[in-house]
Design an enzyme around this catalytic site. Structure first.
Site, short mmCIF file in Angstrom:
data_model
loop_
_atom_site.label_atom_id
_atom_site.label_comp_id
_atom_site.label_asym_id
_atom_site.label_seq_id
_atom_site.Cartn_x
_atom_site.Cartn_y
_atom_site.Cartn_z
N GLN A 313 36.60 40.70 40.50
CA GLN A 313 36.17 39.90 41.22
C GLN A 313 36.97 38.67 41.16
O GLN A 313 37.29 37.97 42.18
CB GLN A 313 34.75 39.55 40.88
CG GLN A 313 34.09 38.41 41.50
CD GLN A 313 33.95 38.62 43.18
OE1 GLN A 313 33.77 39.56 43.56
NE2 GLN A 313 33.60 37.28 43.80
N GLU A 314 37.52 38.18 40.11
CA GLU A 314 38.30 37.13 39.90
C GLU A 314 39.62 37.08 40.73
O GLU A 314 40.07 36.12 41.11
CB GLU A 314 38.60 36.75 38.61
CG GLU A 314 37.20 36.29 37.73
CD GLU A 314 36.57 34.96 38.28
OE1 GLU A 314 37.23 34.65 39.29
OE2 GLU A 314 35.64 34.53 37.57
N SER A 315 40.27 38.30 40.28
CA SER A 315 41.73 38.34 40.68
C SER A 315 42.10 39.58 41.26
O SER A 315 43.41 39.55 41.54
CB SER A 315 42.70 37.71 39.70
OG SER A 315 42.56 39.13 38.60
#
Ligand code: GLU
Length: 487
Positions: A313-315
């Site tokens: 989700q982050e990167s």
């Protein structure tokens, strides 16, 4: 008493006795299937062991059909007993055996040929049969394009029936049926180029798309079809009418819609492109970082798949990711968080993952004791995204509304208010993009679900696992030790 009266009396008693005997023996034979199920306290349901129907996940038995059948058994006040058939022909033949299961719940299409073999319930899901091909090949767009192609479908399936019908118009059409494979195998074979085309129902494809990056829909094959449950053919309609009443209620009270979103909603949430992309990244990127996720999770007593889901989700699992707001690295840590967690280089994937695991754990530990799992993990995710202070504000808003500040479902409703002045001006820490946090948690949970399915340890050594790709558990073994803690 005259001889005649005595005779009549004896006759009456005799007839009565015969009547009682007859009706007693009749009771055994004439009880309906529904009465038998209720008397025995068990509902036996036959299904297919596949990701779209019934399988084992981190918390035990699951799957769309399982969940729905479980609710039906609960409604009847009986225990659910699941049996699995190796293929569709076996499923129908076991259903019609005298001591066989009472109900089949297996993503079945109520097709013409089958009406003779079984009785079908009302429909609980509308699906489209879809022709599936491999990306990079020429996309077939109509039935004529099936000529000259290597086509494989499930033996005894509604799709085989549809192809047989098409053969009457296109005698040169060739296809094969196999009872040794499941839908996941068919998709795998298309993905790998071992066959050109297959036909599967849209719900099965939606469920599996994330595992097969090269699989694409060519076109919808014919009209939408209805999935139904089935009982053996015969005069006894007692169970069927109970099933129909249950399905009607499940439609009305939203149960069916919820199950549909939960099990077949991946593509809706990720979008088709998101689903292919996830599948690609799962194969190309995750293996590089899996050991870091596992190690960090072990140290922090976390499920590594939750940590990996956060990383995606982050990167999208990119160690060099950078955002405008200055967060960086695979887990997108802020400079302050990185410093606090002892991360010297945020762009080092291992350090980033270790730091994020530590941070998540710290947040989870700092939550009020009243917040119980699984909500506790969702709250910690929210705090990871928005900060513990704003999360506290949202909890207070929930309390003021008479909601439960310890339940994620309630606090989730309050988070978007943190970006509306009428609400945030009453809070201690003010404005925050709470709507984004809700999305963040939702997405991480979705990736987490998918990762849990694809990393089922039971499949090691299976045909598909050899390709390096794991698919959801399709056997009946109990979830292994490696299964995640209950979240
Ligand atoms: N609905 C199909 C049938 O009843 C099975 C599921 C599938 O092949 O996608 O034959």
């Amino acid at each position: 008493m005259s001889a005649y009266t005595a005779f009549r009396k004896r006759c009456t008693v005799g007839l009565l006795a015969i009547g009682i005997l007859l009706s007693l023996s009749g009771c055994v034979d004439e009880s309906t299937s529904l009465e038998r199920i209720q008397k025995e306290g068990v509902l036996r349901v036959i299904t297919r062991n596949s990701p779209a129907t019934y399988f084992q996940d981190r918390s035990g038995e699951t799957g769309f059909e399982y969940e729905l059948a479980k609710r039906f058994a609960d409604d009847l006040g009986v225990e659910l007993q699941i049996e699995t058939a190796d293929n569709l022909d076996e499923l129908y033949s076991r259903l019609s055996q005298p001591n066989g299961p009472e109900l089949a719940a297996a993503g079945l299409t109520a097709s013409e040929e089958r009406q003779a073999q079984a009785r079908f319930s009302a429909s609980y899901l509308e699906v489209s049969p879809q022709v599936v091909y491999r990306n990079g090949q020429r996309r077939p767009t109509r039935p004529d394009d099936l000529l000259g192609k290597r086509i494989l479908v499930l033996k005894g399936s509604s799709h085989a029936e549809q192809l047989r019908k098409l053969q009457r118009q296109l005698p040169r059409l060739e296809f094969e049926e196999s009872d040794a494979v499941e839908v996941v195998d068919l998709l795998h074979m298309v993905d790998e180029g071992q066959i050109d085309l297959t036909l599967v129902d849209s719900n099965e494809l939606a469920m599996n798309q994330v595992y097969f990056p090269n699989v694409r829909v060519a076109f919808d094959f014919g009209d939408a079809s209805s999935l139904s449950w089935a009982v053996s053919s015969g005069e006894d309609l007692s169970l069927l009418s109970e099933v129909n009443a249950f399905l009607q209620r499940a439609k009305q009270n939203g149960t069916l819609q919820r199950l549909k979103d939960r099990y077949y909603g991946h593509v809706d949430v990720l979008g088709y492109v998101g689903a292919y992309t996830f599948a690609k990244h799962l194969q190309q990127r995750l293996p590089r970082y899996e050991k870091h996720f596992r190690n960090a999770a072990q140290t922090d007593q976390l499920d590594w798949r939750l940590l990996a889901a956060m990383g995606y989700q982050e990167s999208l699992w990119q160690p060099e990711a950078t955002s405008k707001t200055g967060v960086r690295g695979l887990m997108m840590l802020t400079q302050n968080t990185a410093k606090a967690m002892g991360v010297a280089n945020r762009l080092d994937p291992k350090q980033s993952i270790v730091g994020a695991g530590k941070y998540f754990n710290m947040l989870r530990d700092s939550l009020a004791a009243e917040i119980k799992e699984p909500d506790r993990s969702w709250f910690a995710l929210a705090a990871y995204n928005i900060g513990i202070a704003h999360l506290g504000d949202a909890r207070k808003l929930a309390e003021a509304e008479g909601l439960d500040q310890n339940k994620w479902l309630d606090v989730k409703k309050m988070l978007p208010r943190l970006s509306q002045k009428q609400w945030y001006r009453k809070t201690r820490y003010g404005y925050a993009r709470g709507g984004e946090t809700v999305h963040f948690v939702q997405n991480v949970r979705r990736y987490y679900d998918i990762l849990t399915w694809v990393t089922q340890p039971q499949l090691e050594g299976s045909k598909i696992a050899e390709s390096g790709l794991h698919i959801p558990a399709i056997d009946k073994r109990k979830p292994s030790e490696d299964a995640a803690p209950q979240l």
